[in-house]
Design an enzyme around this catalytic site. Structure first.
Site, PDB file in Angstrom:
ATOM      1  N   TYR A  25       0.836  -1.213   0.000  1.00  0.00           N
ATOM      2  CA  TYR A  25       0.000   0.000   0.000  1.00  0.00           C
ATOM      3  C   TYR A  25       0.866   1.257   0.000  1.00  0.00           C
ATOM      4  O   TYR A  25       0.590   2.217  -0.736  1.00  0.00           O
ATOM      5  CB  TYR A  25      -0.910  -0.009   1.220  1.00  0.00           C
ATOM      6  CG  TYR A  25      -1.771   1.213   1.326  1.00  0.00           C
ATOM      7  CD1 TYR A  25      -2.924   1.355   0.558  1.00  0.00           C
ATOM      8  CD2 TYR A  25      -1.421   2.251   2.184  1.00  0.00           C
ATOM      9  CE1 TYR A  25      -3.709   2.497   0.644  1.00  0.00           C
ATOM     10  CE2 TYR A  25      -2.202   3.397   2.283  1.00  0.00           C
ATOM     11  CZ  TYR A  25      -3.347   3.513   1.508  1.00  0.00           C
ATOM     12  OH  TYR A  25      -4.112   4.650   1.602  1.00  0.00           O
ATOM     13  N   HIS A 134       5.931   7.663   4.840  1.00  0.00           N
ATOM     14  CA  HIS A 134       5.698   6.490   5.680  1.00  0.00           C
ATOM     15  C   HIS A 134       7.030   5.757   5.817  1.00  0.00           C
ATOM     16  O   HIS A 134       7.697   5.462   4.818  1.00  0.00           O
ATOM     17  CB  HIS A 134       4.660   5.560   5.046  1.00  0.00           C
ATOM     18  CG  HIS A 134       3.312   6.188   4.898  1.00  0.00           C
ATOM     19  ND1 HIS A 134       2.318   6.056   5.839  1.00  0.00           N
ATOM     20  CD2 HIS A 134       2.798   6.967   3.903  1.00  0.00           C
ATOM     21  CE1 HIS A 134       1.245   6.714   5.436  1.00  0.00           C
ATOM     22  NE2 HIS A 134       1.506   7.276   4.271  1.00  0.00           N
TER      23      HIS A 134
END
Length: 512
Positions: A25, A134
């Site tokens: 993701y 991230h």
């Protein structure tokens, strides 16, 4: 303005997390989860910028994202295993894309890779207003042969909403602020970020919560969410605080200016904002009444908030009762045939009490068998109430500030009235002993006359008015003013006699 955002989470298999799915993701790559045989792919309109940083002794295969996270999954045997740690950071918009990337990689190399962790970094720029990264981190030692034991020193954990072993977490947050501020300085930017909470910085603001893409999409479609509601409340509170801080700064600046003449004029400008019009003594009572009414409304709101949490307090006692009674009832039900008469009666009463308690919970709107749902609802209501109470406290502070200004204004207006009389009668000793109401009566006479009248003139006018009619309203005003002159002169004479007695006593004491 540079924004500080730094959040951490630990991905656990017991929570249904998959390290492979998370990596797919965040990176936008097509990865296969060898443990489940599933192909993980999440299409993105803007491909993330990705890089894997690893310790010097790590095997070459760690640069293969698919193998890296499948090896992580293989190393974890427990069904409740912690798979990886993820850090989400906001990148300063003031920096260029290259400078953002350099900042992020330097930070990850120093704080994570050089200390033995593998850092899988993905930069997302889908929204130009929200560039962020991230950082997925491994939690086990790694060497040429792969993953070994977990390193607990890397592991600030999160339990019951609080950070355990917080020093490492705080160090990471502080290091990010330090790296970002140095990058901003090199870029010639004046903005800086601070890793400390608003409370630790002495800033009275409510932090917002991370919404995430799902919540953001629902909000954009007009669907209100709990997280969206919390953020709206926080933003409303922060706007109120900003206004109050501006109001407080203006008041403090006004107070500083009041030390210099003409201070009354400066105070009047502040009072005019509060009253919404011309500042006059007869306008002040209405201003105080409005503040009092606002306080009454705040007390009503506070009482309503307390009332809204009351059902949860009552229900909590019911749940505690059920937790105590139901196991006893269940364990004794199979033996009820062996009970004597008193024991059967006790068993019946306990059963009845349990049933009544369950019915009371249902009447309050709670499911007797779902304590977890109850706690979730109570937490939401408590959080909402706390934010409302914070807002109420800020409004009360604003009222307190406004009342203080009006009190100062009242005092200033009284002094102005007295000073006006003293200026009109500079040789009159009684002018130093005037009260506000007395000065107002004298000034009212002079206002009606259009000039400053001396006491003998007032006496003459009073005699003429008295001879013409006893109902002339001017007569009462004149008589009141004359009484003021007499009373203030009497107080002046008393004060002078008191001073003379004090001087005589001092001379007598020196003579001894």
């Amino acid at each position: 303005m540079a924004i500080y955002h730094y959040s951490t989470q630990v991905a656990s298999r017991s929570a249904g997390k998959s390290a492979v799915a998370m990596a797919a993701y965040r990176s936008g790559e097509r990865l296969k989860d060898e443990r489940t045989g599933e192909l993980k792919f999440y299409r993105r309109d803007h491909a993330p910028e990705t890089i894997i940083l690893a310790p010097a002794n790590a095997p070459e295969w760690v640069q293969d994202r698919n193998r890296l996270w499948n090896e992580v999954e293989k190393a974890e045997k427990r069904k409740d295993a912690q798979l990886c740690r993820e850090i989400n950071v906001a990148l300063p918009r003031e920096l260029s894309a290259d400078n953002q990337r350099e900042l992020l990689l330097n930070y990850c190399q120093e704080q994570f890779a050089d200390r033995g962790m593998v850092a899988d970094v993905a930069i997302h720029r889908d929204n130009p207003e929200n560039p962020h990264a991230h950082i997925m981190l491994t939690m086990r030692h790694i060497g040429p042969d792969g993953f070994g034991q977990k390193n607990r020193e890397w592991n600030p954990s999160f339990a019951f909403g609080k950070v355990q072993n917080a020093e490492k977490y705080i160090d990471w947050r502080a290091a990010w602020a330090d790296h970002a501020n140095r990058a901003l300085e090199r870029a010639g930017e004046t903005d800086r970020i601070d890793h400390r909470s608003f409370a630790d910085q002495g800033i009275d603001r409510q932090p917002t919560v991370h919404e995430g893409p799902t919540v953001r999409q629902m909000e954009e479609r007009g669907i209100q969410t709990d997280r969206g509601d919390l953020n709206r409340l926080a933003e409303e509170h922060n706007l109120t605080v900003l206004y109050l801080n501006k109001y407080r700064r203006e008041k403090e600046a006004l107070q500083q200016k009041m030390k210099k003449p003409p201070k009354e004029r400066q105070l009047m400008r502040q009072a005019r904002e509060i009253l919404g019009g011309q500042v006059q003594m007869d306008k002040l009572p209405a201003g105080f009444d409005r503040l009092k009414a606002q306080e009454a409304q705040l007390r009503l709101q506070t009482a309503k908030l307390a009332e809204s949490i009351r059902p949860f307090e009552i229900a909590d006692n019911y749940y505690r009762g059920l937790e105590q009674w139901e196991p006893h009832l269940k364990s004794s039900s199979g033996l009820s045939r062996l009970f004597n008469k008193q024991q059967r009666e006790d068993h019946r009463l306990l059963s009845q009490r349990v049933q009544e308690t369950r019915e009371k919970l249902e009447k309050l709107g709670f499911n007797p068998g779902d304590r977890e749902q109850f706690e979730s609802r109570r937490a939401k209501v408590t959080s909402y109430n706390q934010q409302q109470l914070n807002s109420i406290q800020e409004q009360q502070r604003r009222i307190t500030v406004a009342r203080d200004v009006l009190l100062q204004t009242k005092d200033a207006l009284e002094k102005v009235e007295i000073q006006r009389t003293q200026d009109d009668y500079p040789a009159w000793a009684g002018g130093k002993h005037l009260h506000y109401s007395e000065a107002k009566q004298i000034n009212e006479v002079n206002h009606l006359a259009g000039r400053v009248l001396q006491p003998d003139e007032m006496a003459s006018l009073s005699q003429k008015a008295s001879a013409s009619t006893s109902h002339d309203p001017v007569l009462k005003v004149l008589d009141n003013a004359l009484k003021v002159f007499d009373e203030a002169s009497r107080r002046a004479e008393q004060a002078e006699r008191q001073k003379e007695r004090s001087r005589g006593k001092e001379r007598k004491d020196r003579g001894r």
